[in-house]
Design a protein around this motif. Structure first.
Motif, PDB file in Angstrom:
ATOM      1  N   UNK A 107       0.965  -0.992   0.019  1.00  0.00           N
ATOM      2  CA  UNK A 107      -0.061   0.131   0.176  1.00  0.00           C
ATOM      3  C   UNK A 107       0.940   1.263  -0.062  1.00  0.00           C
ATOM      4  N   UNK A 108       0.278   2.168  -0.599  1.00  0.00           N
ATOM      5  CA  UNK A 108       1.050   3.647  -0.454  1.00  0.00           C
ATOM      6  C   UNK A 108       0.303   4.620   0.480  1.00  0.00           C
ATOM      7  N   UNK A 109       0.724   5.133   1.558  1.00  0.00           N
ATOM      8  CA  UNK A 109       0.337   5.968   2.443  1.00  0.00           C
ATOM      9  C   UNK A 109      -0.598   7.016   2.027  1.00  0.00           C
ATOM     10  N   UNK A 110      -0.010   7.690   0.847  1.00  0.00           N
ATOM     11  CA  UNK A 110      -0.898   8.844   0.148  1.00  0.00           C
ATOM     12  C   UNK A 110      -2.126   8.366  -0.415  1.00  0.00           C
ATOM     13  N   UNK A 111      -2.170   6.960  -0.762  1.00  0.00           N
ATOM     14  CA  UNK A 111      -3.522   6.551  -1.267  1.00  0.00           C
ATOM     15  C   UNK A 111      -4.368   5.935  -0.096  1.00  0.00           C
ATOM     16  N   UNK A 112      -4.111   6.070   0.894  1.00  0.00           N
ATOM     17  CA  UNK A 112      -5.123   5.142   2.028  1.00  0.00           C
ATOM     18  C   UNK A 112      -6.288   6.076   2.169  1.00  0.00           C
ATOM     19  N   UNK A 113      -7.477   5.408   2.598  1.00  0.00           N
ATOM     20  CA  UNK A 113      -8.790   5.847   2.609  1.00  0.00           C
ATOM     21  C   UNK A 113      -9.116   5.086   4.013  1.00  0.00           C
TER      22      UNK A 113
END
Length: 199
Positions: free
Chosen positions: A91-97
């Motif tokens: 996962x990429x932190x900036x893409x987390x929801x």
């Protein structure tokens, strides 16, 4: 943590203080009272995770900074451990929801008294502040109130199925939970790629 399997699908049930992350077909479930569960997902890399953090004290001063409360200490650890585990899976932190649940006052209804918040209220405040600081958008939430919740988080469509806990027999509740899990699996079969992708 309890893990069941049905074919290539897993059903993971979290207890307080636990977390789980996966990039494989899974439904993650937990029962919440004043605790909070954060359901995080990266919709691009299809990594999901959930935590369930709990506290021991009943009330906290309104003026006490988050990092000085158990909510801050345990909450930050629970959130960072979950995020790190998800990033380890791709996962990429900036893409987390996020979708967040819990924080109920299910025992004696005292609410906010004078300069104090009850645990459920502190948990709700903490999770909002943490996600705002980390710029993780909240896509759905049900926090507070006076009833417990059972939630099931699926990585097929990133849906969270929620049931408020009423006074019913545990056998009937267990059957409803199983039905919810089976429905989530059916949806995953329609939304996930074929099995050879999940190697």
């Amino acid at each position: 943590m309890k893990i069941e399997t049905l074919g290539r699908f897993k059903h993971v049930t979290l207890e307080p203080g636990e977390l789980y992350a996966s990039k494989e077909p899974v439904t993650i479930s937990t029962l919440l009272g004043s605790c909070v569960a954060a359901c995080l997902y990266d919709p691009v890399h299809r990594v999901v995770g959930m935590n369930h953090f709990m506290l021991s004290n009943r009330r906290y001063s309104r003026d006490l900074p988050h990092y000085r409360t158990d909510a801050g200490r345990y909450g930050i650890q629970a959130m960072e451990l979950l995020i790190n585990e998800m990033m380890h899976l791709g996962a990429e932190r900036k893409k987390l929801q996020a979708k967040v649940f819990g924080g109920a006052t299910i025992l004696q209804r005292t609410g906010a008294i004078g300069n104090f918040f009850c645990v459920g209220e502190v948990n709700c405040r903490f999770i909002h502040d943490f996600l705002e600081d980390e710029r993780i958008p909240i896509q759905a939430q049900e926090l507070g109130g006076d009833k417990g919740r059972v939630i099931h988080f699926s990585n097929g469509d990133f849906a969270v199925y929620l049931r408020k806990v009423e006074r019913s027999s545990s056998e009937r509740l267990a059957q409803r939970d199983r039905n919810c899990w089976l429905k989530a699996i059916e949806i995953q079969e329609l939304t996930l790629p074929s099995q050879d992708i999940w190697l």
